[in-house]
Design an enzyme around this catalytic site. Structure first.
Site, PDB file in Angstrom:
ATOM      1  N   GLU A   1       0.875  -0.977  -0.011  1.00 41.65           N
ATOM      2  CA  GLU A   1       0.014  -0.045  -0.114  1.00 41.65           C
ATOM      3  C   GLU A   1       0.901   1.366   0.122  1.00 41.65           C
ATOM      4  O   GLU A   1       0.399   2.388   0.251  1.00 41.65           O
ATOM      5  CB  GLU A   1      -1.078  -0.052   1.391  1.00 41.65           C
ATOM      6  CG  GLU A   1      -1.720  -1.257   1.418  1.00 41.65           C
ATOM      7  CD  GLU A   1      -2.834  -1.341   0.216  1.00 41.65           C
ATOM      8  OE1 GLU A   1      -2.844  -0.572  -0.697  1.00 41.65           O
ATOM      9  OE2 GLU A   1      -3.527  -2.264   0.258  1.00 41.65           O
TER      10      GLU A   1
ATOM     11  N   HIS B   1      -2.806   2.321   8.536  1.00 39.47           N
ATOM     12  CA  HIS B   1      -3.762   1.308   7.864  1.00 39.47           C
ATOM     13  C   HIS B   1      -4.026   0.142   8.640  1.00 39.47           C
ATOM     14  O   HIS B   1      -3.172  -0.462   8.915  1.00 39.47           O
ATOM     15  CB  HIS B   1      -3.501   0.804   6.337  1.00 39.47           C
ATOM     16  CG  HIS B   1      -4.410  -0.109   5.770  1.00 39.47           C
ATOM     17  ND1 HIS B   1      -5.714   0.066   5.665  1.00 39.47           N
ATOM     18  CD2 HIS B   1      -4.065  -1.280   5.380  1.00 39.47           C
ATOM     19  CE1 HIS B   1      -6.155  -0.956   5.123  1.00 39.47           C
ATOM     20  NE2 HIS B   1      -5.292  -1.876   4.950  1.00 39.47           N
TER      21      HIS B   1
ATOM     22  N   HIS C   1      -6.836  -2.963   9.721  1.00 39.82           N
ATOM     23  CA  HIS C   1      -8.160  -3.881   9.663  1.00 39.82           C
ATOM     24  C   HIS C   1      -8.940  -3.904  10.711  1.00 39.82           C
ATOM     25  O   HIS C   1      -9.139  -4.805  11.437  1.00 39.82           O
ATOM     26  CB  HIS C   1      -7.758  -5.130   9.159  1.00 39.82           C
ATOM     27  CG  HIS C   1      -6.918  -5.257   7.787  1.00 39.82           C
ATOM     28  ND1 HIS C   1      -6.298  -6.464   7.489  1.00 39.82           N
ATOM     29  CD2 HIS C   1      -6.753  -4.303   6.943  1.00 39.82           C
ATOM     30  CE1 HIS C   1      -5.880  -6.138   6.276  1.00 39.82           C
ATOM     31  NE2 HIS C   1      -5.928  -5.046   5.851  1.00 39.82           N
TER      32      HIS C   1
ATOM     33  N   GLU D   1     -17.482  11.818  22.267  1.00 39.58           N
ATOM     34  CA  GLU D   1     -16.315  12.404  22.008  1.00 39.58           C
ATOM     35  C   GLU D   1     -15.710  12.437  20.329  1.00 39.58           C
ATOM     36  O   GLU D   1     -14.848  13.012  20.012  1.00 39.58           O
ATOM     37  CB  GLU D   1     -14.974  11.920  22.766  1.00 39.58           C
ATOM     38  CG  GLU D   1     -14.209  10.814  22.229  1.00 39.58           C
ATOM     39  CD  GLU D   1     -14.648   9.484  22.728  1.00 39.58           C
ATOM     40  OE1 GLU D   1     -15.629   9.168  23.031  1.00 39.58           O
ATOM     41  OE2 GLU D   1     -13.759   8.589  22.842  1.00 39.58           O
TER      42      GLU D   1
ATOM     43  N   HIS E   1     -12.911  -3.801   4.003  1.00 38.26           N
ATOM     44  CA  HIS E   1     -11.169  -3.955   4.039  1.00 38.26           C
ATOM     45  C   HIS E   1     -10.745  -3.403   5.474  1.00 38.26           C
ATOM     46  O   HIS E   1     -10.105  -4.064   6.359  1.00 38.26           O
ATOM     47  CB  HIS E   1     -10.558  -3.405   2.857  1.00 38.26           C
ATOM     48  CG  HIS E   1      -9.130  -3.562   2.890  1.00 38.26           C
ATOM     49  ND1 HIS E   1      -8.542  -3.783   1.697  1.00 38.26           N
ATOM     50  CD2 HIS E   1      -8.189  -3.551   3.633  1.00 38.26           C
ATOM     51  CE1 HIS E   1      -7.328  -3.834   1.875  1.00 38.26           C
ATOM     52  NE2 HIS E   1      -6.996  -3.786   3.125  1.00 38.26           N
TER      53      HIS E   1
HETATM   54  P1  13P Z   1       1.037  -5.306   3.388  1.00 39.15           P
HETATM   55  O1  13P Z   1       1.733  -6.759   3.923  1.00 39.15           O
HETATM   56  O2  13P Z   1       1.667  -5.343   1.902  1.00 39.15           O
HETATM   57  O3  13P Z   1       1.465  -4.112   3.933  1.00 39.15           O
HETATM   58  O4  13P Z   1      -0.525  -5.534   2.929  1.00 39.15           O
HETATM   59  C1  13P Z   1      -1.212  -5.584   3.933  1.00 39.15           C
HETATM   60  C2  13P Z   1      -2.748  -4.719   3.647  1.00 39.15           C
HETATM   61  O5  13P Z   1      -3.270  -4.901   4.680  1.00 39.15           O
HETATM   62  C3  13P Z   1      -3.104  -4.769   2.446  1.00 39.15           C
HETATM   63  O6  13P Z   1      -3.948  -3.798   2.237  1.00 39.15           O
HETATM   64 ZN    ZN Z   2      -5.185  -3.904   4.205  1.00 36.13          ZN
END
Ligand code: 13P
Ligand code: ZN
Length: 274
Positions: A115, A138, A140, A168, A209
């Site tokens: 990413e 980023h 999940h 908040e 995602h």
């Molecule tokens: P990477 O291991 O390449 O960082 O990918 C993980 C991920 O969350 C892709 O969206």
């Molecule tokens: Zn991801």
């Protein structure tokens, strides 16, 4: 100074560990990047070596010659604190902003996160708006992901619903939260869509995602992700009990809050529901 002793490296490692502890980083899920300050680069200079130039996959001319600390592609957040030199790397961008080279880390091979285009395009947007922004994250986040299956994928719906679930929230992310519909991850297209939202927001959801957060430092960026995800958890719990609310925070309440807390809450999110 030894690379791993530097405060910015320690802060990066701690944030990755905190994310792992939250359960947001199964396997290699998620990635983190930090735009390193010139004096921080200087402080670890003796540890750096130059690898071969590689294409970024997009163009970020405003970040030319900058250095970033980033997680490696396929590397597990679980391992960042255990074997940082294998899991993360520092990269340098060339003077066109189209290539990078590894200057530290990933000692057993590999490349920065898949990413990287999204991270760097988000960094570029944020740097142009406010030099103080240095972290892109980023994760999940389980409950936010769950909500992308049941709520309309609209900025105004996600913003309003998350604001209502925890008092908040409008103070922590008064600008709101953007939503990217499902797209193939890892490429330039999703990077362009995300960075467009980052012109307006510090948070962007990737449907089915995860989420991206941007901030000035590790604490603020982690705290932002944590606050939005906690609110999503409350919404998931509420929706599991019954489909409607008996009472909630109203648009008038939000306007009162905005006055007292001196934040600007855009009217587009304070719409009347039917
Ligand atoms: P990477 O291991 O390449 O960082 O990918 C993980 C991920 O969350 C892709 O969206
Ligand atoms: Zn991801």
């Amino acid at each position: 100074m030894k690379f791993l002793d530097a405060e910015f490296v320690q802060g990066f490692i701690r944030m990755a560990t905190d994310g792992w502890d939250q359960g947001w980083h199964e396997r290699n899920g998620g990635n983190l990047s930090y735009r390193v300050k010139a004096e921080e680069v200087e402080s670890v200079k003796e540890n750096l070596t130059a690898g071969a130039w590689q294409p970024i996959g997009t163009s970020v001319p405003q970040l030319a010659c900058e250095y970033f600390l980033v997680t490696g592609s396929g590397k597990f957040f679980r391992n960042v604190s255990i074997k940082p030199e294998d899991s993360i790397c520092m990269i340098e961008l060339d003077e066109t902003g189209e290539q990078y080279r590894i200057v530290w880390g990933l000692v057993n091979g590999g490349r920065p996160t898949s990413e990287l285009p999204s991270h760097l395009m988000n960094h570029e947007v944020k740097k142009l708006k406010d030099e103080k922004y240095r972290v892109i994250y980023h994760a999940h986040t389980t409950n936010i992901i769950a909500l992308t299956f049941v709520l309309p994928l609209e900025d105004k719906v996600f913003t309003r619903e998350l604001w209502e679930m925890a008092t908040e929230c409008p103070v922590v992310f008064p600008d709101g939260i953007g939503v990217v519909p499902w797209m193939v991850p890892g490429g330039r297209d999703i990077a362009v869509a995300t960075s467009k939202l980052m012109e307006k927001y510090d948070l962007a959801i990737w449907a089915h995602h995860g989420m991206f957060a941007a901030g000035e430092d590790f604490d603020l960026t982690f705290g932002l992700m944590h606050t939005a995800e906690k609110s999503a958890e409350i919404l998931v719990k509420m929706l599991s009990m019954r489909p409607d609310k008996l009472q909630t925070i109203t648009p008038t309440d939000f306007r009162d809050l905005a006055k007292d807390f001196k934040v600007n809450l855009p009217e587009e999110f304070l719409y009347e529901k039917n």
